[in-house]
Design a protein around this motif. Structure first.
Motif, PDB file in Angstrom:
ATOM      1  N   ALA A 222       0.429  -3.775   2.602  1.00  0.00           N
ATOM      2  CA  ALA A 222       0.028  -3.503   1.218  1.00  0.00           C
ATOM      3  C   ALA A 222       1.216  -3.017   0.389  1.00  0.00           C
ATOM      4  CB  ALA A 222      -1.091  -2.462   1.203  1.00  0.00           C
ATOM      5  N   ALA A 223       2.087  -2.210   0.985  1.00  0.00           N
ATOM      6  CA  ALA A 223       3.275  -1.734   0.259  1.00  0.00           C
ATOM      7  C   ALA A 223       4.232  -2.872  -0.045  1.00  0.00           C
ATOM      8  CB  ALA A 223       3.970  -0.650   1.076  1.00  0.00           C
ATOM      9  N   LEU A 224       4.378  -3.821   0.863  1.00  0.00           N
ATOM     10  CA  LEU A 224       5.260  -4.976   0.613  1.00  0.00           C
ATOM     11  C   LEU A 224       4.717  -5.848  -0.516  1.00  0.00           C
ATOM     12  CD1 LEU A 224       6.165  -5.928   4.291  1.00  0.00           C
ATOM     13  CD2 LEU A 224       7.728  -5.030   2.550  1.00  0.00           C
ATOM     14  N   ILE A 225       3.398  -6.013  -0.567  1.00  0.00           N
ATOM     15  CA  ILE A 225       2.810  -6.752  -1.692  1.00  0.00           C
ATOM     16  C   ILE A 225       3.137  -6.049  -3.007  1.00  0.00           C
ATOM     17  CG2 ILE A 225       0.638  -7.528  -2.719  1.00  0.00           C
ATOM     18  CD1 ILE A 225      -0.498  -7.727   0.109  1.00  0.00           C
ATOM     19  N   TYR A 226       2.975  -4.736  -3.021  1.00  0.00           N
ATOM     20  CA  TYR A 226       3.247  -3.951  -4.228  1.00  0.00           C
ATOM     21  C   TYR A 226       4.712  -4.092  -4.654  1.00  0.00           C
ATOM     22  CZ  TYR A 226       3.493   0.131  -7.288  1.00  0.00           C
ATOM     23  OH  TYR A 226       3.691   0.962  -8.362  1.00  0.00           O
ATOM     24  N   VAL A 227       5.645  -4.024  -3.683  1.00  0.00           N
ATOM     25  CA  VAL A 227       7.075  -4.085  -4.004  1.00  0.00           C
ATOM     26  C   VAL A 227       7.452  -5.466  -4.534  1.00  0.00           C
ATOM     27  CG1 VAL A 227       9.391  -4.004  -3.008  1.00  0.00           C
ATOM     28  CG2 VAL A 227       7.717  -2.252  -2.409  1.00  0.00           C
ATOM     29  N   VAL A 228       6.949  -6.514  -3.905  1.00  0.00           N
ATOM     30  CA  VAL A 228       7.292  -7.875  -4.350  1.00  0.00           C
ATOM     31  C   VAL A 228       6.762  -8.140  -5.756  1.00  0.00           C
ATOM     32  CG1 VAL A 228       6.899 -10.336  -3.893  1.00  0.00           C
ATOM     33  CG2 VAL A 228       7.475  -8.788  -2.019  1.00  0.00           C
TER      34      VAL A 228
ATOM     35  N   VAL B 288      -3.362 -11.321   9.125  1.00  0.00           N
ATOM     36  CA  VAL B 288      -2.770 -10.277   8.284  1.00  0.00           C
ATOM     37  C   VAL B 288      -1.602 -10.846   7.486  1.00  0.00           C
ATOM     38  CG1 VAL B 288      -1.577  -8.055   8.295  1.00  0.00           C
ATOM     39  CG2 VAL B 288      -3.521  -8.418   9.823  1.00  0.00           C
ATOM     40  N   PHE B 289      -0.750 -11.613   8.111  1.00  0.00           N
ATOM     41  CA  PHE B 289       0.380 -12.241   7.408  1.00  0.00           C
ATOM     42  C   PHE B 289      -0.121 -13.245   6.364  1.00  0.00           C
ATOM     43  CE2 PHE B 289       2.563 -10.530  11.029  1.00  0.00           C
ATOM     44  CZ  PHE B 289       3.854 -10.289  10.593  1.00  0.00           C
ATOM     45  N   VAL B 290      -1.124 -14.021   6.716  1.00  0.00           N
ATOM     46  CA  VAL B 290      -1.676 -14.993   5.760  1.00  0.00           C
ATOM     47  C   VAL B 290      -2.282 -14.272   4.565  1.00  0.00           C
ATOM     48  CG1 VAL B 290      -3.419 -16.792   5.451  1.00  0.00           C
ATOM     49  CG2 VAL B 290      -2.060 -16.730   7.538  1.00  0.00           C
ATOM     50  N   ALA B 291      -2.990 -13.155   4.813  1.00  0.00           N
ATOM     51  CA  ALA B 291      -3.601 -12.397   3.718  1.00  0.00           C
ATOM     52  C   ALA B 291      -2.534 -11.849   2.785  1.00  0.00           C
ATOM     53  CB  ALA B 291      -4.454 -11.265   4.292  1.00  0.00           C
ATOM     54  N   MET B 292      -1.455 -11.330   3.329  1.00  0.00           N
ATOM     55  CA  MET B 292      -0.387 -10.804   2.484  1.00  0.00           C
ATOM     56  C   MET B 292       0.220 -11.899   1.606  1.00  0.00           C
ATOM     57  SD  MET B 292       3.156  -8.885   3.581  1.00  0.00           S
ATOM     58  CE  MET B 292       3.885 -10.426   4.137  1.00  0.00           C
ATOM     59  N   ASN B 293       0.510 -13.058   2.178  1.00  0.00           N
ATOM     60  CA  ASN B 293       1.109 -14.151   1.408  1.00  0.00           C
ATOM     61  C   ASN B 293       0.126 -14.737   0.394  1.00  0.00           C
ATOM     62  OD1 ASN B 293       3.966 -14.873   2.637  1.00  0.00           O
ATOM     63  ND2 ASN B 293       2.627 -14.353   4.356  1.00  0.00           N
ATOM     64  N   THR B 294      -1.167 -14.757   0.736  1.00  0.00           N
ATOM     65  CA  THR B 294      -2.162 -15.286  -0.196  1.00  0.00           C
ATOM     66  C   THR B 294      -2.265 -14.405  -1.425  1.00  0.00           C
ATOM     67  OG1 THR B 294      -3.401 -16.207   1.664  1.00  0.00           O
ATOM     68  CG2 THR B 294      -4.555 -16.004  -0.424  1.00  0.00           C
ATOM     69  N   VAL B 295      -2.248 -13.097  -1.230  1.00  0.00           N
ATOM     70  CA  VAL B 295      -2.300 -12.185  -2.379  1.00  0.00           C
ATOM     71  C   VAL B 295      -1.041 -12.350  -3.226  1.00  0.00           C
ATOM     72  CG1 VAL B 295      -2.361  -9.757  -3.081  1.00  0.00           C
ATOM     73  CG2 VAL B 295      -3.792 -10.538  -1.191  1.00  0.00           C
ATOM     74  N   LEU B 296       0.093 -12.526  -2.588  1.00  0.00           N
ATOM     75  CA  LEU B 296       1.341 -12.694  -3.350  1.00  0.00           C
ATOM     76  C   LEU B 296       1.311 -13.971  -4.185  1.00  0.00           C
ATOM     77  CD1 LEU B 296       4.060 -11.571  -0.764  1.00  0.00           C
ATOM     78  CD2 LEU B 296       3.380 -10.393  -2.860  1.00  0.00           C
ATOM     79  N   PHE B 297       0.902 -15.050  -3.603  1.00  0.00           N
ATOM     80  CA  PHE B 297       0.929 -16.321  -4.318  1.00  0.00           C
ATOM     81  C   PHE B 297      -0.273 -16.489  -5.254  1.00  0.00           C
ATOM     82  CE2 PHE B 297       3.811 -17.445  -0.815  1.00  0.00           C
ATOM     83  CZ  PHE B 297       4.866 -17.953  -1.552  1.00  0.00           C
ATOM     84  N   HIS B 298      -1.229 -15.593  -5.138  1.00  0.00           N
ATOM     85  CA  HIS B 298      -2.328 -15.618  -6.098  1.00  0.00           C
ATOM     86  C   HIS B 298      -1.845 -15.219  -7.495  1.00  0.00           C
ATOM     87  CE1 HIS B 298      -6.274 -15.081  -7.892  1.00  0.00           C
ATOM     88  NE2 HIS B 298      -5.986 -13.803  -8.156  1.00  0.00           N
ATOM     89  N   HIS B 299      -0.847 -14.363  -7.550  1.00  0.00           N
ATOM     90  CA  HIS B 299      -0.281 -13.951  -8.821  1.00  0.00           C
ATOM     91  C   HIS B 299       0.775 -14.968  -9.274  1.00  0.00           C
ATOM     92  CE1 HIS B 299      -1.949 -10.197  -7.200  1.00  0.00           C
ATOM     93  NE2 HIS B 299      -2.070  -9.820  -8.474  1.00  0.00           N
ATOM     94  N   PRO B 300       0.906 -15.168 -10.569  1.00  0.00           N
ATOM     95  CA  PRO B 300       1.932 -16.110 -11.068  1.00  0.00           C
ATOM     96  C   PRO B 300       3.326 -15.507 -10.934  1.00  0.00           C
ATOM     97  CG  PRO B 300       0.793 -15.074 -12.908  1.00  0.00           C
ATOM     98  CD  PRO B 300       0.101 -14.599 -11.675  1.00  0.00           C
ATOM     99  N   LEU B 301       3.993 -15.849  -9.886  1.00  0.00           N
ATOM    100  CA  LEU B 301       5.326 -15.303  -9.640  1.00  0.00           C
ATOM    101  C   LEU B 301       6.281 -15.811 -10.719  1.00  0.00           C
ATOM    102  CD1 LEU B 301       5.518 -15.710  -5.758  1.00  0.00           C
ATOM    103  CD2 LEU B 301       4.778 -13.730  -7.092  1.00  0.00           C
ATOM    104  N   ASN B 302       6.955 -14.885 -11.365  1.00  0.00           N
ATOM    105  CA  ASN B 302       7.839 -15.203 -12.488  1.00  0.00           C
ATOM    106  C   ASN B 302       9.240 -15.466 -11.945  1.00  0.00           C
ATOM    107  OD1 ASN B 302       9.123 -15.505 -14.895  1.00  0.00           O
ATOM    108  ND2 ASN B 302       8.401 -13.579 -15.783  1.00  0.00           N
ATOM    109  N   ARG B 303       9.566 -16.748 -11.803  1.00  0.00           N
ATOM    110  CA  ARG B 303      10.845 -17.100 -11.201  1.00  0.00           C
ATOM    111  C   ARG B 303      12.006 -17.030 -12.193  1.00  0.00           C
ATOM    112  NH1 ARG B 303       6.948 -20.266  -8.936  1.00  0.00           N
ATOM    113  NH2 ARG B 303       6.876 -20.334  -6.653  1.00  0.00           N
TER     114      ARG B 303
END
Length: 311
Positions: A193-199, A252-267
């Motif tokens: 959860a902390a890694l999701i927050y930081v990214v 757990v790894f899939v859940a973390m990446n799914t939450v990350l890619f659910h947000h529009p990552l600003n490249r």
């Protein structure tokens, strides 16, 4: 004749010449008034003796009756007793009302716990049917459900290690087989959860942490069911149970990446490219998971295979 009173020798006299006593035995007094007075006084003394004895017997009867009958309380004493009774009545009323309030609070807590359990069960079943679709619709009110799902994941992981090492006969089961896996699994989930927050912060994305926890917890529902199956299958097959355990941590790894890619990552505005930030997050989580699980397994199996351990 000798006087019987003063021993004076008299002749044939009727009365003694010295003391005047009657020598004929009648002891009558020469003064009739004195004789009457003497008679009255003797009668009065005898009457007084009879009256005093009667009074003594009556007083004795009163004393015995008073000793057998309890004393009648005075009005002041009655007033004090009434005041003490009035003072005790509010105290007893307060204690009874306090007990009723405690029972009411306990009943309310039980009812609230039942209501929360029912709500979580219905929520968990809906999430289990469609995890990704539910993840997109959760709100801040589902953050508590996310924490509960993470807690269930940690508890089921620790019970898995407890059952497995108990069947193998390892030492220190409660600390090494339950508490340590519980603590390490909680650290792994908090690290994810902390890694999701930081990214997301590095990507400069506006989000709400409670919604992030609700999303991550929703995607962990399949992992909880997988761990439950692993706990049941460990009695039948070790290899299949270990495969289920590994699968739960892959979720757990899939859940973390799914939450990350659910947000529009600003490249364009991010300080680091999204590809690298997500890769670094996965690498950190993999290292933490590996080190903690290895510490749990080595702590229990180390004495079994050491040269000085138990054969």
């Amino acid at each position: 004749m000798k006087c019987p009173v003063c021993n004076h020798e008299n002749g044939d006299a009727r009365f003694c010449e010295r003391c005047g006593s009657n020598l004929k035995g009648t002891h009558a007094s020469e003064n009739p008034v004195e004789s009457a007075t003497h008679t009255d006084s003797s009668d009065a003394s005898s009457e007084y003796t009879r009256w005093s004895s009667t009074q003594d017997s009556a007083s004795n009867r009163k004393e015995s009756a008073s000793s057998s009958i309890s004393p009648i309380p005075s009005p002041a004493h009655d007033h004090d007793d009434a005041r003490s009774a009035d003072a005790r009545e509010p105290h007893s009323a307060q204690s009874s009302s306090g007990n009723q309030w405690n029972n009411l609070v306990q009943n309310e807590k039980v009812q609230q716990a039942k209501e929360v359990s029912k709500q979580y069960l219905s929520y968990f079943l809906s999430v289990l049917a469609r995890p990704y679709q539910t993840m997109k619709t959760v709100g801040e009110q589902h953050a508590l459900h996310g924490w509960v799902t993470m807690a269930l994941f940690a508890i089921l992981t620790s019970t898995y290690f407890l059952i497995m090492f108990g069947r193998l006969g390892a030492d220190g089961l409660f600390i090494g087989g339950f508490l340590r896996p519980l603590l390490f699994t909680a650290i792994i989930l908090i690290a994810a959860a902390a890694l999701i927050y930081v990214v997301l912060k590095l990507e400069r994305i506006t989000f709400r942490p409670k919604i992030m926890i609700a999303q991550f917890g929703a995607l962990l529902a399949p992992a909880v069911v997988t761990l439950l199956l692993a706990n049941l299958m460990i009695v039948i097959s070790y290899s299949f149970a270990i495969s289920l355990l590994v699968l739960s941590y892959i979720i757990v790894f899939v859940a973390m990446n799914t939450v990350l890619f659910h947000h529009p990552l600003n490249r364009t505005q991010a300080a680091l490219d999204s590809m690298y930030s997500v890769l670094i997050a996965n690498a950190v989580l993999f290292y933490v998971t590996y080190r903690l699980l290895y510490a749990v397994i080595a702590g229990l199996f180390g004495p079994l295979f050491s040269p000085y351990g138990r054969l």
